[in-house]
Design a protein around this motif. Structure first.
Motif, PDB file in Angstrom:
ATOM      1  N   ILE A 256      29.335  37.982   9.972  1.00 23.59           N
ATOM      2  CA  ILE A 256      30.754  38.361  10.025  1.00 23.59           C
ATOM      3  C   ILE A 256      31.121  39.352   8.922  1.00 23.59           C
ATOM      4  O   ILE A 256      31.863  40.307   9.141  1.00 23.59           O
ATOM      5  CB  ILE A 256      31.641  37.091   9.918  1.00 23.59           C
ATOM      6  CG1 ILE A 256      31.421  36.189  11.131  1.00 23.59           C
ATOM      7  CG2 ILE A 256      33.109  37.451   9.784  1.00 23.59           C
ATOM      8  CD1 ILE A 256      31.945  34.786  10.949  1.00 23.59           C
ATOM      9  N   ILE A 257      30.610  39.108   7.718  1.00 22.81           N
ATOM     10  CA  ILE A 257      31.003  39.895   6.538  1.00 22.81           C
ATOM     11  C   ILE A 257      30.157  41.152   6.428  1.00 22.81           C
ATOM     12  O   ILE A 257      28.937  41.105   6.507  1.00 22.81           O
ATOM     13  CB  ILE A 257      30.868  39.041   5.250  1.00 22.81           C
ATOM     14  CG1 ILE A 257      31.655  37.745   5.380  1.00 22.81           C
ATOM     15  CG2 ILE A 257      31.300  39.825   4.032  1.00 22.81           C
ATOM     16  CD1 ILE A 257      33.120  37.906   5.683  1.00 22.81           C
ATOM     17  N   GLU A 258      30.825  42.297   6.192  1.00 25.23           N
ATOM     18  CA  GLU A 258      30.106  43.562   6.061  1.00 25.23           C
ATOM     19  C   GLU A 258      29.899  43.974   4.601  1.00 25.23           C
ATOM     20  O   GLU A 258      28.935  44.671   4.283  1.00 25.23           O
ATOM     21  CB  GLU A 258      30.866  44.671   6.800  1.00 25.23           C
ATOM     22  CG  GLU A 258      30.883  44.480   8.305  1.00 25.23           C
ATOM     23  CD  GLU A 258      31.629  45.574   9.052  1.00 25.23           C
ATOM     24  OE1 GLU A 258      31.234  45.860  10.193  1.00 25.23           O
ATOM     25  OE2 GLU A 258      32.597  46.139   8.495  1.00 25.23           O
ATOM     26  N   TYR A 259      30.792  43.538   3.725  1.00 30.91           N
ATOM     27  CA  TYR A 259      30.695  43.898   2.296  1.00 30.91           C
ATOM     28  C   TYR A 259      31.302  42.737   1.500  1.00 30.91           C
ATOM     29  O   TYR A 259      32.514  42.667   1.314  1.00 30.91           O
ATOM     30  CB  TYR A 259      31.465  45.193   2.029  1.00 30.91           C
ATOM     31  CG  TYR A 259      31.000  45.948   0.810  1.00 30.91           C
ATOM     32  CD1 TYR A 259      29.919  46.827   0.900  1.00 30.91           C
ATOM     33  CD2 TYR A 259      31.627  45.790  -0.421  1.00 30.91           C
ATOM     34  CE1 TYR A 259      29.485  47.531  -0.201  1.00 30.91           C
ATOM     35  CE2 TYR A 259      31.192  46.489  -1.531  1.00 30.91           C
ATOM     36  CZ  TYR A 259      30.119  47.359  -1.420  1.00 30.91           C
ATOM     37  OH  TYR A 259      29.674  48.064  -2.523  1.00 30.91           O
ATOM     38  N   PRO A 260      30.480  41.793   1.028  1.00 32.01           N
ATOM     39  CA  PRO A 260      31.005  40.501   0.543  1.00 32.01           C
ATOM     40  C   PRO A 260      31.772  40.558  -0.787  1.00 32.01           C
ATOM     41  O   PRO A 260      31.309  41.145  -1.763  1.00 32.01           O
ATOM     42  CB  PRO A 260      29.737  39.645   0.380  1.00 32.01           C
ATOM     43  CG  PRO A 260      28.647  40.388   1.069  1.00 32.01           C
ATOM     44  CD  PRO A 260      29.021  41.817   1.031  1.00 32.01           C
ATOM     45  N   PHE A 261      32.957  39.937  -0.786  1.00 36.54           N
ATOM     46  CA  PHE A 261      33.726  39.604  -1.991  1.00 36.54           C
ATOM     47  C   PHE A 261      34.114  38.132  -1.880  1.00 36.54           C
ATOM     48  O   PHE A 261      34.013  37.551  -0.800  1.00 36.54           O
ATOM     49  CB  PHE A 261      34.987  40.465  -2.104  1.00 36.54           C
ATOM     50  CG  PHE A 261      34.699  41.929  -2.301  1.00 36.54           C
ATOM     51  CD1 PHE A 261      34.357  42.420  -3.551  1.00 36.54           C
ATOM     52  CD2 PHE A 261      34.768  42.806  -1.235  1.00 36.54           C
ATOM     53  CE1 PHE A 261      34.085  43.768  -3.723  1.00 36.54           C
ATOM     54  CE2 PHE A 261      34.491  44.153  -1.399  1.00 36.54           C
ATOM     55  CZ  PHE A 261      34.151  44.638  -2.652  1.00 36.54           C
ATOM     56  N   PHE A 262      34.580  37.531  -2.963  1.00 39.17           N
ATOM     57  CA  PHE A 262      34.896  36.102  -2.908  1.00 39.17           C
ATOM     58  C   PHE A 262      36.272  35.796  -3.494  1.00 39.17           C
ATOM     59  O   PHE A 262      36.800  36.536  -4.331  1.00 39.17           O
ATOM     60  CB  PHE A 262      33.819  35.283  -3.633  1.00 39.17           C
ATOM     61  CG  PHE A 262      33.857  35.418  -5.134  1.00 39.17           C
ATOM     62  CD1 PHE A 262      34.593  34.537  -5.919  1.00 39.17           C
ATOM     63  CD2 PHE A 262      33.145  36.430  -5.772  1.00 39.17           C
ATOM     64  CE1 PHE A 262      34.631  34.661  -7.293  1.00 39.17           C
ATOM     65  CE2 PHE A 262      33.172  36.558  -7.148  1.00 39.17           C
ATOM     66  CZ  PHE A 262      33.912  35.670  -7.910  1.00 39.17           C
ATOM     67  N   ILE A 263      36.836  34.676  -3.027  1.00 34.10           N
ATOM     68  CA  ILE A 263      38.086  34.133  -3.563  1.00 34.10           C
ATOM     69  C   ILE A 263      37.865  32.636  -3.774  1.00 34.10           C
ATOM     70  O   ILE A 263      37.349  31.957  -2.885  1.00 34.10           O
ATOM     71  CB  ILE A 263      39.266  34.346  -2.590  1.00 34.10           C
ATOM     72  CG1 ILE A 263      39.462  35.824  -2.286  1.00 34.10           C
ATOM     73  CG2 ILE A 263      40.542  33.743  -3.152  1.00 34.10           C
ATOM     74  CD1 ILE A 263      40.479  36.089  -1.196  1.00 34.10           C
ATOM     75  N   ILE A 264      38.262  32.121  -4.930  1.00 33.81           N
ATOM     76  CA  ILE A 264      38.175  30.683  -5.206  1.00 33.81           C
ATOM     77  C   ILE A 264      39.545  30.062  -4.967  1.00 33.81           C
ATOM     78  O   ILE A 264      40.529  30.449  -5.603  1.00 33.81           O
ATOM     79  CB  ILE A 264      37.712  30.413  -6.655  1.00 33.81           C
ATOM     80  CG1 ILE A 264      36.344  31.046  -6.898  1.00 33.81           C
ATOM     81  CG2 ILE A 264      37.658  28.911  -6.931  1.00 33.81           C
ATOM     82  CD1 ILE A 264      35.862  30.942  -8.322  1.00 33.81           C
ATOM     83  N   CYS A 265      39.597  29.115  -4.040  1.00 37.35           N
ATOM     84  CA  CYS A 265      40.856  28.449  -3.693  1.00 37.35           C
ATOM     85  C   CYS A 265      40.749  26.949  -3.953  1.00 37.35           C
ATOM     86  O   CYS A 265      39.652  26.412  -4.121  1.00 37.35           O
ATOM     87  CB  CYS A 265      41.202  28.695  -2.225  1.00 37.35           C
ATOM     88  SG  CYS A 265      41.414  30.437  -1.799  1.00 37.35           S
ATOM     89  N   LYS A 266      41.890  26.290  -3.958  1.00 38.14           N
ATOM     90  CA  LYS A 266      41.882  24.838  -4.156  1.00 38.14           C
ATOM     91  C   LYS A 266      42.966  24.179  -3.308  1.00 38.14           C
ATOM     92  O   LYS A 266      43.885  24.856  -2.812  1.00 38.14           O
ATOM     93  CB  LYS A 266      42.061  24.498  -5.630  1.00 38.14           C
ATOM     94  CG  LYS A 266      43.402  24.886  -6.219  1.00 38.14           C
ATOM     95  CD  LYS A 266      43.464  24.651  -7.725  1.00 38.14           C
ATOM     96  CE  LYS A 266      43.355  23.192  -8.082  1.00 38.14           C
ATOM     97  NZ  LYS A 266      43.586  22.936  -9.514  1.00 38.14           N
TER      98      LYS A 266
END
Length: 699
Positions: A256-266
Motif C-alpha cells: 500500500i505504502i509508496e514512500y514510508p513515514f510514521f505517526i505515533i498515536c495513542k
C-alpha cells in the motif's frame, strides 16, 4: 538507434486489489516474457517492480531488432505431370507474378500421385521492438482481462481490473508507441499522490532514481519493506516497546505504502480492559501496528505508516484524527461488549434457532444437536481404538457454547472474531481457561496453511463441525457442489482440514461410517455416502502428494477398501520407509511372479481352498504352514497398525516362496495337485493384498 539498450514498461492504474495481487503481477510479467520469446527479442536480464498503483519491468541489454525471424511457406498451384509443358507454364507464371517472386531458383516442389505441388520459403524481415511493441502490449493486457474479473471504466469503454491511468514504454531515450483502448503511451512519470510530482522521463535508465527523487516513490517492494521494518525497529528501541505483526500483514502495508513515514498515536488506557484480540483486530483492520510491552501485553499506542511527511501543525491534526477514529471504534466495542455480558453465554444458545445454517439444512441449533451426536460417536471410536478418556461433560458443554457467540451483538459488528468472542464470554461466565480455548480453537483451521486445534476436545469439535458442513452441502441438489470446479463452499479446503485433524491427532475412526451416520442425522439419502467418501479420498491423495509420497505408493493404499484416513497414512508410511531396500524390491518381484502365474492359469482370486491331501512336496508344506501362521497373526497386526512388523513377516516369506518355486512344479499332469498349488499361491497373494496393492509398483 543502438542495437541493444534498456527497455522500460510501466502500467499505472487506480489501486489494484490486494487479493491475488502477486498472482496478477506474475501473470503480467510472464506474458511479456512469453511474447518477447515468441517474437525473438533477447535480453541479458530483467527486474520487475510494483506498488499498489504501479507495475513496471526493466529489461537490460534488450535487442532493438529481432534476433531471428519467421520463415513462411507459400504454396503454389498443383499441376499434373502428364500435362504438356505449355499447360503448366501459365499457372506457375501467374503465381510467381502474384506473389512477386524475383528469384525463381528458390521455387521447389513435392511430388505425390503423379502431381507436383509448388512452394517457396520466404523469410520475414527482422522487425524492431518499436514496430511490434503495440501488438505485444495489447496481447498481454487482453490475456490478463481473460484471467481476472474485470469491469468497464470511464467513457472510453475501457475494460480492466481497475482504471488504467497511464502507460509508459521507453527504449533508452526513445518513446515507443502503444495504444490500448484509446490510452496512448508517453514518457510521463506519475508521482506519489500526496507528496510527489509528475515529471517527464528522458531516459529509461534513470527510472528508479527519478521515481525516488522527484516522484517520492520507492518502486522496489523489498526496499520499502526493509524501510518499514527499520522504522518499527527504531521506534521499538526508543520507546521500549515491541511489535507482533505477521509477515502477510507487513507485506500488505508494504504494498500500500509508496514512500514510508510514521505517526505515533495513542488511545485511552481504560479501553485495555476490553478483549485484547478484538482491540488488535480493530487496529490492524485500519492497517495500523498495535504495540506491546516485553510481556506481550497490549499497550495504548499504535503506529501508522503512511505516504505523507507532515509538518508539525499537520502532524498534530492528523494524529488527533486517527486517534479519534480508533477511540470511536473502541467506544462502539465497549457498548456492545457491556450489552452482551449482561446475559450468560449459554442464554444465547436458544437464539441460534433464528440463524439459518444453510438453506434447506436447518438452523444452527439443529447443527449443534448433530454435532453432539457425532462427537458422542467419535468418543466411542477413540475410547476403543486410541484408549482416550474423553470428559463427556467438558465435550458437550464446549459444543453447546461453541456457536453461542454467533447470536451476540458483538459478533454482528465483528464477524471475523467468531470463536474469540465466545472465548472471552465463556471465560467471564465459567472462569475455565481450557473450556475457553476449546471454544476459540474449534474454528481452526480457518484457511489453507492455518494452525490446527491445540487439544483433543477442540480437534473433535472442529472435526464434527466441518464434517457436518461437508455432508450438509453435499446433500444439496444431488451432490452438485462436490462436482463444481469453482468450489463455492470451499468443500476441498474443509476436506483437507478434516484429513489434517485426523492425522495430527492419530484419530482411529471409520470415516465412512461417520459420514453415513451424519447423513442419517440430516435424514438424507444414505446412498450418497460413497460420493462424499470418494471426494475426501481424492483430497487425501493430494494431501499425501504434498507430503512428498510418490503417486504409485499412494495408489497402492487408496485403492483398498479402507475407510480410515489414519490407517491409509500408516500403511503408506511403512512401505515408503523401506522402498529402496533390497528385500522390498526382491519381495515385489516375487509378488509379480505369483500374480503372473495366477493370471496365466486363469485362477479365480477368491478360490483359496487348500486340500492337505494334495500337499506332497516339502516346499509346499513349508509354505502352507507359514500361511496358516501368518493368518493367525495378521488380524492383530491390522488392529494395532503394526505394519513394520507385518513387512518383516512378509520378508521372512521370501525364502519360503523361493524354496517353493525351486522345489515344486506347478504345471503337473494331476489336475487336483495343480489346482491345490495354485490355490496355495492365491491364498498367499490375497494376504499380501489385504495390506497393500503391490501391483502398483514397477521396478
Amino acid at each position: 538507434m543502438s542495437k541493444y539498450g534498456t527497455l522500460l514498461l510501466e502500467l499505472n492504474t487506480e489501486e489494484l486489489p490486494l487479493k491475488n495481487f502477486k498472482f496478477l503481477i506474475k501473470k503480467i510479467i510472464d506474458n511479456f516474457l512469453y511474447e518477447f520469446k515468441k517474437n525473438f527479442f533477447f535480453y541479458s536480464n530483467y527486474n520487475y517492480y510494483y506498488t499498489l498503483r504501479k507495475i513496471s519491468c526493466i529489461f537490460k541489454k534488450f535487442s532493438f531488432y529481432q534476433n531471428a525471424c519467421k520463415t513462411n511457406i507459400i504454396y503454389g498451384p498443383i499441376i499434373d505431370i502428364k500435362k504438356k509443358i505449355n499447360f503448366l507454364k501459365y499457372p506457375l507464371l501467374n503465381w510467381i507474378k502474384n506473389i512477386g517472386i524475383k528469384d525463381t531458383n528458390k521455387i521447389k516442389f513435392i511430388e505425390f500421385k503423379r502431381k507436383r505441388r509448388f512452394f517457396i520459403k520466404i523469410k520475414e524481415k527482422k522487425k524492431s521492438i518499436s514496430f511490434l511493441i503495440n501488438k505485444i502490449y495489447n496481447n498481454v493486457l487482453l490475456n490478463i482481462i481473460k484471467l481476472f474479473n474485470t469491469m468497464r471504466w470511464g467513457k472510453n469503454n475501457l475494460v480492466f481490473i481497475r482504471p488504467i491511468i497511464n502507460i509508459l514504454v521507453m527504449f533508452d531515450k526513445k518513446i515507443l508507441n502503444v495504444n490500448f483502448k484509446e490510452i496512448k503511451s508517453n514518457n510521463l512519470l506519475l508521482g506519489n499522490r500526496f507528496i510527489g510530482k509528475n515529471i517527464i522521463l528522458n531516459n529509461a535508465n534513470k527510472y528508479i532514481p527519478y521515481l525516488k527523487k522527484y516522484c517520492k516513490i520507492i518502486i522496489d517492494f523489498n526496499i520499502r519493506k526493509f524501510k518499514i521494518i527499520s522504522i518499527l525497529n527504531k521506534i521499538s528501541w526508543k520507546k521500549k516497546i515491541s511489535f507482533n505483526y505477521t509477515e502477510s500483514f507487513l507485506n500488505n502495508i508494504a504494498f500500500i505504502i509508496e514512500y514510508p513515514f510514521f505517526i505515533i498515536c495513542k488511545f485511552k488506557k481504560k479501553f485495555l480492559s476490553l478483549p485484547k484480540e478484538i482491540l488488535i483486530f480493530i487496529i490492524e483492520k485500519y492497517n495500523f501496528f498495535p504495540t506491546f510491552d516485553i510481556n506481550s501485553n497490549l499497550l495504548n499506542y499504535f503506529i501508522i505508516i503512511n505516504n505523507i511527511n507532515f509538518n508539525l501543525l499537520d502532524y498534530k491534526l492528523v494524529k488527533k484524527n486517527y486517534e479519534f477514529v480508533i477511540e470511536s471504534k473502541f467506544l462502539d466495542l465497549k457498548f456492545l461488549y457491556n450489552k452482551d455480558i449482561k446475559l450468560p453465554l449459554i442464554s444465547y444458545l436458544s437464539k441460534l434457532r433464528y440463524i439459518i445454517f444453510y438453506d434447506k439444512l436447518g438452523n444452527l441449533l439443529d447443527k449443534i444437536r448433530r454435532m453432539l451426536y457425532l462427537s458422542k460417536k467419535i468418543s466411542v471410536y477413540l475410547k476403543k481404538s486410541n484408549n482416550l478418556k474423553i470428559n463427556s461433560y467438558l465435550l458437550n458443554i464446549s459444543i453447546l457454547l461453541s456457536k453461542c457467540d454467533l447470536s451476540t451483538s458483538l459478533y454482528k459488528e465483528y464477524m471475523d472474531m467468531k470463536g474469540i468472542i465466545g472465548m472471552y464470554y465463556s471465560l467471564l461466565n465459567y472462569n475455565n481457561l481450557k473450556l475457553s480455548l476449546i471454544i476459540k480453537d474449534h474454528y481452526l483451521p480457518k484457511y489453507s496453511g492455518d494452525i490446527l486445534p491445540r487439544n483433543k476436545y477442540s480437534s473433535i469439535i472442529s472435526l464434527v463441525d466441518k464434517l457436518d458442513t461437508l455432508v450438509g452441502i453435499s446433500l444439496l441438489n444431488n451432490s452438485i457442489y462436490l462436482k463444481k470446479k469453482n468450489d463455492p463452499y470451499a468443500l476441498r479446503r474443509i476436506s483437507l482440514s478434516i484429513i489434517n485433524i485426523i492425522i495430527l491427532n492419530n484419530f482411529n475412526i471409520n470415516l465412512y461410517n461417520l459420514i453415513k451416520f451424519n447423513i442419517f442425522l440430516f435424514k438424507g439419502n444414505i446412498s450418497i455416502t460413497i460420493n462424499i467418501w470418494k471426494f475426501i479420498l481424492k483430497r487425501s491423495m493430494n494431501f499425501f502428494l504434498n507430503l512428498g509420497y510418490k503417486k504409485r505408493f499412494i495408489n497402492s493404499v487408496v485403492n483398498l477398501n479402507i475407510y480410515n484416513i489414519l490407517d491409509l497414512k500408516l500403511r503408506l508410511e511403512s512401505i515408503w520407509n523401506i522402498r529402496n531396500s533390497k528385500k522390498f524390491i526382491l519381495f515385489i518381484s516375487l509378488v509379480k511372479r505369483i500374480k503372473n502365474i495366477l493370471i496365466k492359469n486363469k485362477c479365480v482370486i477368491n478360490n483359496i481352498n487348500i486340500n492337505n491331501i494334495y500337499l506332497i512336496e516339502k516346499g509346499e508344506i513349508s509354505l502352507y504352514k507359514y500361511i496358516i501362521y501368518l493368518e493367525k497373526k495378521i488380524n492383530l497386526i491390522f488392529l494395532n497398525f503394526k505394519y513394520i512388523k507385518l513387512m518383516n513377516y512378509f520378508f521372512i516369506s521370501i525364502n519360503k516362496i523361493n524354496y517353493f518355486f525351486d522345489s515344486v512344479r506347478i504345471d503337473v499332469k494331476i489336475k487336483n495337485i495343480k489346482i491345490n498349488r495354485l490355490n496355495l499361491l492365491n491364498r498367499l497373494y490375497n494376504i499380501f493384498l489385504k495390506f497393500v496393492n503391490f501391483d502398483s509398483f514397477i521396478y
